[in-house]
Design a protein around this motif. Structure first.
Motif, PDB file in Angstrom:
ATOM      1  N   ASP A 447       0.814  -1.210   0.000  1.00 20.81           N
ATOM      2  CA  ASP A 447       0.000   0.000   0.000  1.00 20.81           C
ATOM      3  C   ASP A 447       0.849   1.262   0.000  1.00 20.81           C
ATOM      4  N   ALA A 448       2.119   1.157   0.414  1.00 20.15           N
ATOM      5  CA  ALA A 448       2.966   2.351   0.502  1.00 20.15           C
ATOM      6  C   ALA A 448       3.388   2.882  -0.860  1.00 20.15           C
ATOM      7  N   ALA A 512     -10.509   2.097  -0.185  1.00 19.01           N
ATOM      8  CA  ALA A 512     -10.098   3.490  -0.016  1.00 19.01           C
ATOM      9  C   ALA A 512      -9.032   3.628   1.058  1.00 19.01           C
ATOM     10  N   LYS A 513      -9.096   2.799   2.090  1.00 22.78           N
ATOM     11  CA  LYS A 513      -8.136   2.884   3.196  1.00 22.78           C
ATOM     12  C   LYS A 513      -7.984   1.499   3.812  1.00 22.78           C
ATOM     13  N   ARG A 514      -6.763   1.166   4.195  1.00 24.43           N
ATOM     14  CA  ARG A 514      -6.523  -0.131   4.829  1.00 24.43           C
ATOM     15  C   ARG A 514      -5.682   0.082   6.090  1.00 24.43           C
ATOM     16  N   ASP A 545      -6.450  -7.531  13.088  1.00 24.09           N
ATOM     17  CA  ASP A 545      -5.432  -7.841  12.088  1.00 24.09           C
ATOM     18  C   ASP A 545      -5.522  -6.925  10.871  1.00 24.09           C
ATOM     19  N   ARG A 546      -6.744  -6.698  10.370  1.00 22.39           N
ATOM     20  CA  ARG A 546      -6.862  -5.834   9.191  1.00 22.39           C
ATOM     21  C   ARG A 546      -8.257  -5.229   9.114  1.00 22.39           C
ATOM     22  N   ILE A 555     -17.017  -0.634   6.333  1.00 25.69           N
ATOM     23  CA  ILE A 555     -15.797  -1.260   6.855  1.00 25.69           C
ATOM     24  C   ILE A 555     -15.896  -2.777   6.724  1.00 25.69           C
ATOM     25  N   HIS A 556     -14.736  -3.385   6.485  1.00 25.05           N
ATOM     26  CA  HIS A 556     -14.591  -4.833   6.381  1.00 25.05           C
ATOM     27  C   HIS A 556     -13.482  -5.236   7.362  1.00 25.05           C
TER      28      HIS A 556
END
Length: 666
Positions: A447-448, A512-514, A545-546, A555-556
């Motif tokens: 993701d970075a 969109a965001k993690r 964890d995520r 959200i997931h």
């Protein structure tokens, strides 16, 4: 009942039930007489190592060996048997918050820097969960206490000090920091365990002085004390009125009007002898070992003397079946007939059903008076007092309670370390920790490379696998590379665990965001609480964890499991995390999923009402002190590190397992 019918029944305090060996007869007698409502009294021997006070001493030893590590320090400061000035639950929470903020868990220099910094910091208010408290002052109190303990206990850890110095250090610590009363409201038991420990220390000190007080390593002192404690037992008396339950050796010292001998079977009267497999009997006799004939004659004489203990009546019983196999009667029965031939009364086996005693029969026969209270037996695993609120709530800890309440008690109330299983290779715990680190760094590095998380597609799949494989090679010890890399990234005809996770990501939409390894602390609001209060706010903390937030703001939540997917009746982690994060983000939870890497299976959990019910009920049981040794599956005892402490095999009472829903007060 026969004697009562004839008017010849002695007083209940003049009756003795004599057993050949304590086990299993003592526990069986307690159960039978307790259910029949007949008062009884006995003394039972227990090992000193089962006392919680001795477990607290182990925490002291852990701190001496690792004074600057997080876990031993906190476990010692939280232990209910000790009291440290200026150290409270709020102070420990403040220090834990500080450690999480600075990512400093242990180390002499790190702790010293924190201690010096806390002395210089101004008053800081408004820390979540600590409103109204001086945060920096609380942290400083704990750090100063740890520093004082480390300085005080240094002579004990030194390899140049003799055992006498180490013993005096223990005495000084107990005198200075031990609570004056037992934290479990059982002062006699606490004082007995404390007195036994001090006696053992006195004996070791005398021996050391005789031997010259030579220097000893701390681990040698710890092992010497452990060996002395393990060989020590204490007697616990049950009841002070009623039928005496005693073993054969003790019965010979008493005087009774009715003696009831049980277990008149071969192998118990006389006892079964274990022959030496290395030396023949004729050789051992030359060195003074008694022959089988001499041993049998000695037991026969002792048995005859036992019969004469009773001044009026003797009753003998034997069981005819043992594990569905017929038993053989004891040869000593012939001696009874020879001694009491003129006064023997035989009761046919078919008539025994009419003589089985219940409480109603005991009342009618005069064994128990209506106004006589029957001693109430304590329920195993139920504390007498309520415990403080178990907050902040840890979902992992509550799941441990659902699996076995006593295991939760041992780990989070007594703060005992569980004995780890010995693994020759890569342990499941090591594997799980490393897999989580690989997934964390893999998602972070992937993701970075962009402002928003990159989706996983067929085009960049090989690139993603290469990234995760490189991280795995750095994390996994080299000697396990071939096996573990194949497990994670597959081989011919086999899909690896991380490959499966990445394939799962390819089926989902853009993100969109993690957040990975996301810590949170939420004051969760529920409609009503465990005692009917409405609304109910409960403090929840955890690390998920995520967490993925999709383009629609939903959200997931995902939790990785290196083993099989957990059963819903003993898990609440992922749905509880989803409830907290939905409140924190003011968003809708669309997915709360366990990802079983072993079974390659995604298990969704959307049973939020059931999770709230589990949370309320578990919270209530913990607060009320319910910790019975009752695992939800018996096979879990085979791998439990507390199996030597809970004594589940002799627990006589079990709590119902159904969850009882509490309705709100209106």
């Amino acid at each position: 009942k026969v004697l009562a019918k004839n008017g010849t029944l002695p007083e209940i305090n003049r009756i003795a039930v004599v057993v050949p060996t304590p086990l299993p007869y003592l526990y069986l007698a307690k159960q039978v007489f307790g259910q029949a409502g007949i008062p009884y009294q006995l003394q039972d021997g227990f090992p000193l190592t089962t006392e919680p006070y001795l477990a607290a001493i182990d925490l002291l030893f852990d701190f001496i060996e690792h004074p600057t590590e997080y876990s031993p320090s906190f476990q010692l400061l939280l232990n209910p048997f000790f009291e440290f000035p200026g150290v409270s639950e709020h102070a420990l929470v403040a220090l834990e918050t500080e450690l999480q903020t600075r990512n400093n868990i242990h180390g002499n220099e790190a702790w010293a820097r924190m201690r010096n910094r806390s002395r210089q910091q101004p008053v800081q208010l408004g820390i979540p969960g600590l409103e109204g408290h001086n945060h920096s002052g609380l942290v400083q109190n704990v750090l100063e206490t740890i520093h004082t303990l480390e300085h005080t206990l240094t002579p004990m850890a030194s390899p140049t000090t003799p055992m006498t110095t180490k013993i005096n250090g223990m005495r000084d610590f107990l005198t200075r920091y031990e609570r004056t009363t037992s934290p479990h409201d059982d002062a006699p038991r606490h004082n007995r365990a404390r007195g036994a420990l001090l006696t053992i220390l006195d004996q070791l000190e005398n021996v050391d002085r005789v031997l010259g007080e030579s220097p000893v390593e701390f681990h040698t002192f710890r092992k010497t004390l452990h060996d002395a404690v393990q060989s020590h037992t204490f007697s616990e008396r049950t009841g002070d009125n009623g039928i005496h339950i005693i073993d054969a050796r003790s019965a010979a010292l008493g005087m009774f009007d009715l003696v009831i001998l049980v277990g008149l079977n071969e192998g118990e009267w006389p006892s079964r002898r274990d022959h030496n497999i290395f030396y023949p009997q004729w050789l051992l006799q030359d060195f003074g070992w008694p022959s089988d004939f001499d041993s049998l004659s000695s037991e026969r004489i002792a048995f005859k003397e036992l019969i004469r203990v009773s001044r009026r009546h003797v009753a003998v019983f034997r069981h005819q079946l043992e594990e569905d196999a017929p038993t053989i009667s004891s040869p000593f029965l012939e001696d009874i007939e020879d001694l009491t031939a003129a006064h023997t009364q035989h009761i046919p086996a078919r008539a025994m059903n009419a003589l089985v005693t219940s409480r109603n029969h005991a009342l009618r026969s005069g064994l128990v008076q209506p106004d006589r209270s029957v001693p109430k037996r304590p329920t195993p695993g139920i504390l007498k007092q309520r415990l403080p609120k178990p907050e902040p709530v840890s979902a992992t800890a509550f799941e441990l309670y659902l699996r076995c309440p006593f295991k939760y008690y041992a780990k989070y109330i007594l703060h005992l370390d569980e004995e780890d299983e010995i693994h020759m290779g890569f342990s499941p715990l090591q594997r799980g920790r490393i897999v989580h680190e690989i997934l964390k760094e893999g998602f972070q590095q992937w993701d970075a490379t962009a402002d928003v998380p990159q989706p996983y597609t067929e085009e960049n799949y090989d690139q993603a696998v290469s990234l995760f494989r490189r991280i795995a090679k750095e994390k996994i010890p080299r000697k396990y590379h071939s096996i573990e890399l194949a497990r994670l990234f597959g081989s011919h005809g086999h899909v690896g665990a991380i490959e499966w996770v990445l394939r799962q990501e390819m089926t989902r939409g853009p993100v969109a965001k993690r957040f990975v390894e996301h810590p949170f602390r939420t004051n969760l609001r529920l409609e009503y609480g465990p005692n009917g209060e409405s609304p109910w706010h409960v403090d929840i903390k955890g690390r998920v964890d995520r967490v993925d937030i999709d383009l629609a703001g939903r959200i997931h939540v995902f939790d990785y499991k290196t083993g099989k997917a957990p059963e819903s009746k003993v898990t609440l982690q992922i749905p509880l995390y989803a409830m907290c994060l939905a409140q924190d983000f003011s968003a809708e939870t669309t997915q709360a999923t366990y990802l079983s890497l072993r079974d390659r299976k995604a298990v969704r959990r959307d049973d939020y009402e059931k999770t709230a019910t589990q949370l309320r009920e578990t919270y209530r049981l913990i607060s009320e002190g319910h910790f019975p040794p009752r695992p939800y599956q018996d096979h879990l005892c085979n791998s439990c590190g507390y199996i030597g402490l809970c004594r589940k095999e002799i627990s006589e009472t079990a709590l119902p397992t159904e969850v009882q829903e509490v309705k709100p007060i209106t």
